[in-house]
Design an enzyme around this catalytic site. Structure first.
Site, mmCIF file in Angstrom:
data_model
loop_
_atom_site.group_PDB
_atom_site.id
_atom_site.type_symbol
_atom_site.label_atom_id
_atom_site.label_comp_id
_atom_site.label_asym_id
_atom_site.label_seq_id
_atom_site.Cartn_x
_atom_site.Cartn_y
_atom_site.Cartn_z
ATOM 1 N N ASP A 73 -7.153 7.004 7.121
ATOM 2 C CA ASP A 73 -8.401 6.694 6.428
ATOM 3 C C ASP A 73 -9.317 7.911 6.364
ATOM 4 O O ASP A 73 -9.861 8.257 5.320
ATOM 5 C CB ASP A 73 -9.098 5.562 7.194
ATOM 6 C CG ASP A 73 -9.761 4.572 6.269
ATOM 7 O OD1 ASP A 73 -9.131 4.181 5.278
ATOM 8 O OD2 ASP A 73 -10.915 4.204 6.544
ATOM 9 N N ASP A 94 -6.517 -3.337 2.582
ATOM 10 C CA ASP A 94 -5.632 -3.810 3.636
ATOM 11 C C ASP A 94 -5.770 -5.317 3.769
ATOM 12 O O ASP A 94 -6.615 -5.941 3.124
ATOM 13 C CB ASP A 94 -5.879 -3.075 4.964
ATOM 14 C CG ASP A 94 -7.220 -3.406 5.597
ATOM 15 O OD1 ASP A 94 -7.739 -4.516 5.387
ATOM 16 O OD2 ASP A 94 -7.750 -2.546 6.337
ATOM 17 N N ARG A 154 0.809 -1.214 0.000
ATOM 18 C CA ARG A 154 0.000 0.000 0.000
ATOM 19 C C ARG A 154 0.844 1.266 0.000
ATOM 20 O O ARG A 154 0.449 2.291 -0.554
ATOM 21 C CB ARG A 154 -0.921 -0.008 1.215
ATOM 22 C CG ARG A 154 -2.014 1.045 1.180
ATOM 23 C CD ARG A 154 -2.826 0.969 2.448
ATOM 24 N NE ARG A 154 -3.953 1.867 2.427
ATOM 25 C CZ ARG A 154 -4.734 2.082 3.494
ATOM 26 N NH1 ARG A 154 -4.501 1.448 4.610
ATOM 27 N NH2 ARG A 154 -5.750 2.916 3.426
#
Length: 640
Positions: free
Chosen positions: A553, A464, A448
């Site tokens: 996030d 994830d 990521r």
């Protein structure tokens, strides 16, 4: 004979009126400011129909505009090529050092310093800087701030002057640029100086109030005109074109009028702003209110005129022709009124609603001069989301950004890259990798946090190690993203709300009819947001993201919502994932801020709450319709 004479008189009168119509009505088409090229001062407005008026004098030939002896511009006639050394800037980019300020400073100056020091341009080392900023402070009448010790003749210096009236210069500017609030046209050096807006003392540091326009087209009950008066006051008048609200010679009945106290935004379609420089303070009020500024022969330079095309948001008119101006405003097509009002709202939000945006726009203009051909195109400055959010370090072509596909009638092509955050070292999520790699649209699968320069696609699928998606879910979500490339498209959602009991923002992960965030543990977005995330966010928010991965996030949702002013898009997700969980936290037991803490810190960092709620979910055509499964393209989405 009498009949013949009567007919002759009638024909003569008709011909006279015809000439008036042919020659005068073009004059009523208001002059608009010419495209703001840096090589020519603004001066008088450019009349679009000069060729239709051969018998009329040009504005400069009128008696009250008798030629004046030319005045030498300040700073010895400096221009960009002769007085600024850009060689140091091309290696390390635009780095700005602010000379230390001696003595007390005002609240407005403290906001300026804070906005620069928190930006990506700032450096604490004068040796590293290619631009040195000198803040001109308020001093007793008849004096000016003394120059700093490291003046170097003003070379590569920017003098920031916010005073409403110029002080007599006790020093020579030399080769220094000047960023001044509403400079007069005879002292402004196009392409070298920067014209700033005249800001009120209480202008917010960041965020700022949104535009106040609620009705884009003129409403029957809204006055046509508002006239700027002293001390920030406005006077509205009716739609009677015989009224002359800014000319004392008018003797007609002006109709119903209403005076608004200082600080109150005008509620009208057009805002008439007189020519004197102190009236420039009304200009920002008109922009925020969505009231089209009508500048009556302005004697000051429009803010950021080097890059902003003011023909799309404002009108320049001749204050000596009040009746013609009023008639022309009343006859303006509604489509033109709508376009002008929409542009006022965009410009206000993009460049003027906070001190931070004003200062960053100033520095971005200077950076564009440094990079020349590789700087922003005019489209990026004059179309949403604006040049501050379309970084030239990413690209100078509008087609590479996610915002301009609709204007250009295009859509992103190609495939996507999947970035998977596996957290602490351990068993790789083989099932997830297999499901993602099974998509015909997948180009590569990486960690990521793989360097974004290695990403070869516009679309990114962020995941994830705990995510669980099917190939059909991925394919459909990618198809939706291609239609909305500027937005985030995801599966798991949260919603924010204001908690009165706690006096702050809260969130909920419960399944409900409304959401404002999609978790990046399974979401599509454009790769450009990696660049914005790294280079555009304030230092405090970047530090928060580095120290608290649970906030990453939420921060990505804040960023995309602040840029687009739009909510994310939700797509169907399997019933086996009924609960949205925070992303993985690497490292184990270290304490992390709660999502509530993250939301409140980010709202403070942005200066406002950018998240937008939505009740929309996009499903495939024939989704759960009572038809044969063989006719459905994404049939696996309906499996329990």
């Amino acid at each position: 004979m009498q009949s013949w004479r009567g007919k002759s008189l009638w024909l003569a009168l008709s011909a006279s009126w015809l000439l008036v119509l042919l020659r005068v009505f073009p004059l009523l088409r208001l002059a608009v400011p010419a495209r703001p090229w840096a090589s020519a001062p603004q001066g008088w407005p450019h009349w679009l129909d000069t060729e239709l008026l051969p018998s009329f004098s040009q504005p400069g030939e009128l008696p009250e505009d008798a030629p004046q002896p030319p005045q030498a511009p300040r700073g010895g006639g400096c221009d960009w090529g002769a007085c600024f050394d850009a060689s140091k800037c091309r290696t390390g980019g635009l780095k700005v050092f602010v000379h230390p300020v001696a003595g007390p400073i005002s609240a407005a100056h403290r906001k300026i310093l804070a906005s620069i020091e928190s930006s990506r341009y700032h450096t604490a080392s004068p040796e590293e800087a290619c631009l040195l900023l000198f803040l001109s402070l308020e001093v007793p009448a008849g004096e000016c701030s003394p120059v700093p010790q490291q003046w170097n003749g003003g070379r590569n210096h920017l003098v920031l002057d916010l005073h409403p009236a110029p002080c007599p210069q006790t020093f020579q500017l030399g080769r220094a640029m000047v960023a001044k609030a509403s400079p007069t046209a005879d002292t402004f050096r196009p392409g070298f100086d920067v014209a700033l807006p005249l800001l009120p003392e209480a202008h917010p540091l960041r965020g700022g109030a949104p535009g106040q326009l609620r009705q884009h087209s003129p409403h029957p009950g809204v006055p046509l005109l508002a006239l700027a008066e002293e001390r920030g006051r406005w006077r509205t008048a009716g739609t009677d074109p015989s009224a002359c609200p800014w000319d004392g010679r008018c003797e007609q009945d002006r109709g119903p009028e209403q005076t608004h106290p200082g600080g109150t935004l005008p509620n009208a379609t057009f805002c008439l702003i007189p020519s004197h420089r102190p009236d420039a303070l009304h200009f920002l009020q008109a922009l925020q209110a969505g009231c089209i500024p009508v500048l009556l022969s302005p004697r000051w330079e429009l803010p950021f005129s080097e890059v902003i095309d003011w023909t799309k948001a404002a009108i320049v008119a001749d204050e000596r022709l009040p009746f013609q101006v009023l008639a022309a405003l009343q006859e303006m097509p509604l489509t033109r009124v709508l376009a002008l009002r929409q542009q006022t709202q965009f410009l206000w939000d993009a460049y003027f609603s906070s001190v931070e945006k004003v200062m960053h726009t100033t520095l971005e203009i200077i950076q564009d001069r440094i990079f020349g051909a590789s700087a922003h195109a005019s489209l990026l400055w004059n179309s949403p989301p604006g040049a501050l959010l379309a970084l030239p370090t990413f690209s100078t072509s509008p087609s590479d950004f996610p915002f301009y596909h609709l204007q250009r009638g295009s859509r992103p092509v190609g495939r996507f890259s999947a970035l998977i955050w596996v957290g602490a070292p351990g068993q790789p999520p083989l099932k997830l990798i297999q499901a993602v790699a099974g998509s015909q649209n997948c180009a590569q699968v990486s960690d990521r946090f793989f360097p974004h320069r290695a990403i070869s696609t516009d679309a990114i699928l962020s995941l994830d190690g705990h995510s669980s998606v099917t190939t059909s879910e991925v394919d459909f979500a990618f198809l939706v993203w291609q239609s909305f490339p500027e937005r985030m498209v995801g599966f798991l959602t949260w919603n924010h709300f204001w908690d009165e009991a706690q006096g702050g923002w809260g969130y909920t992960a419960e399944r409900a009819n409304e959401f404002s965030m999609v978790l990046t543990s399974a979401a599509f977005y454009h790769r450009y947001y990696h660049t914005l995330f790294t280079h555009s966010l304030p230092k405090a928010l970047r530090t928060l993201a580095d120290e608290a991965p649970t906030c990453v996030d939420i921060l990505m949702n804040f960023l995309v919502a602040a840029v687009t002013k739009l909510p994310p898009i939700k797509v169907p997700y399997g019933k086996q994932h009924l609960e949205a969980t925070p992303p993985l936290v690497p490292g184990g037991p270290e304490p992390q801020p709660t999502a509530r803490d993250c939301i409140n810190q980010m709202a403070a960092g942005f200066g406002y709450m950018p998240l937008v709620s939505s009740r929309l979910r996009l499903d495939p055509v024939l989704f759960k319709d009572p038809v044969s499964v063989l006719r459905k393209k994404y049939r696996s989405l309906e499996k329990p």
